[in-house]
Scaffold this motif. Structure first.
Motif, PDB file in Angstrom:
ATOM      1  N   ILE A  33      18.553  33.840 -27.220  1.00 53.46           N
ATOM      2  CA  ILE A  33      19.872  33.519 -27.765  1.00 53.46           C
ATOM      3  C   ILE A  33      20.310  34.572 -28.774  1.00 53.46           C
ATOM      4  CG2 ILE A  33      21.185  31.852 -29.134  1.00 53.46           C
ATOM      5  CD1 ILE A  33      19.451  29.671 -27.742  1.00 53.46           C
ATOM      6  N   ALA A  34      19.371  35.053 -29.588  1.00 52.23           N
ATOM      7  CA  ALA A  34      19.718  36.088 -30.567  1.00 52.23           C
ATOM      8  C   ALA A  34      20.174  37.369 -29.875  1.00 52.23           C
ATOM      9  CB  ALA A  34      18.519  36.369 -31.468  1.00 52.23           C
ATOM     10  N   LEU A  35      19.545  37.697 -28.757  1.00 52.22           N
ATOM     11  CA  LEU A  35      19.884  38.942 -28.057  1.00 52.22           C
ATOM     12  C   LEU A  35      21.090  38.805 -27.136  1.00 52.22           C
ATOM     13  CD1 LEU A  35      16.295  40.126 -27.068  1.00 52.22           C
ATOM     14  CD2 LEU A  35      17.758  41.061 -28.873  1.00 52.22           C
ATOM     15  N   HIS A  36      21.254  37.620 -26.511  1.00 56.62           N
ATOM     16  CA  HIS A  36      22.261  37.475 -25.459  1.00 56.62           C
ATOM     17  C   HIS A  36      23.273  36.358 -25.695  1.00 56.62           C
ATOM     18  CE1 HIS A  36      19.927  40.271 -23.022  1.00 56.62           C
ATOM     19  NE2 HIS A  36      18.855  39.577 -23.349  1.00 56.62           N
ATOM     20  N   ARG A  48      25.258  36.043 -22.454  1.00 56.11           N
ATOM     21  CA  ARG A  48      25.711  37.247 -21.767  1.00 56.11           C
ATOM     22  C   ARG A  48      24.650  37.622 -20.737  1.00 56.11           C
ATOM     23  NH1 ARG A  48      26.513  38.325 -27.153  1.00 56.11           N
ATOM     24  NH2 ARG A  48      24.691  39.650 -27.221  1.00 56.11           N
ATOM     25  N   PRO A  49      24.985  38.418 -19.769  1.00 52.87           N
ATOM     26  CA  PRO A  49      24.009  38.784 -18.741  1.00 52.87           C
ATOM     27  C   PRO A  49      22.724  39.360 -19.329  1.00 52.87           C
ATOM     28  CG  PRO A  49      26.183  39.493 -18.084  1.00 52.87           C
ATOM     29  CD  PRO A  49      26.301  38.992 -19.497  1.00 52.87           C
ATOM     30  N   MET A  50      21.617  38.922 -18.739  1.00 56.38           N
ATOM     31  CA  MET A  50      20.296  39.419 -19.116  1.00 56.38           C
ATOM     32  C   MET A  50      19.777  40.313 -17.999  1.00 56.38           C
ATOM     33  SD  MET A  50      18.391  36.112 -20.677  1.00 56.38           S
ATOM     34  CE  MET A  50      19.364  34.626 -20.684  1.00 56.38           C
ATOM     35  N   ARG A  51      18.593  40.850 -18.208  1.00 50.32           N
ATOM     36  CA  ARG A  51      17.967  41.661 -17.161  1.00 50.32           C
ATOM     37  C   ARG A  51      17.843  40.830 -15.887  1.00 50.32           C
ATOM     38  NH1 ARG A  51      13.696  41.523 -20.757  1.00 50.32           N
ATOM     39  NH2 ARG A  51      12.464  40.794 -18.993  1.00 50.32           N
TER      40      ARG A  51
END
Length: 72
Positions: A33-36, A48-51
């Motif tokens: 959640i912190a990253l995306h 947002r889209p992840m790998r």
């Protein structure tokens, strides 16, 4: 702000419920959640889209119990 925190907590719980092993391998729900994560205009949170490999791992884990032939 409390509503925002509750929405993030709900998203984290849902990620873990959906694919606990894949989420843990990626660093945990809070990290994802912190990253995306991003708040929406309707006071929800989305990702947002992840790998692609992470999405595939999460989808495979979530669908595994529903497969008739698991190949075993």
């Amino acid at each position: 702000m409390l509503r925002d925190l509750l929405a993030v907590d709900d998203l984290a719980q849902r990620l873990v419920e959906t694919a606990p092993k894949a989420v843990e391998a990626a660093g945990g729900a809070a990290t994802l959640i912190a990253l995306h994560g991003t708040p929406t205009g309707a006071l929800f949170w989305s990702l947002r889209p992840m790998r692609e490999d992470l999405w595939c791992a999460m989808a495979a884990e979530q669908q595994a119990p529903h497969r008739v032939n698991t190949g075993e």
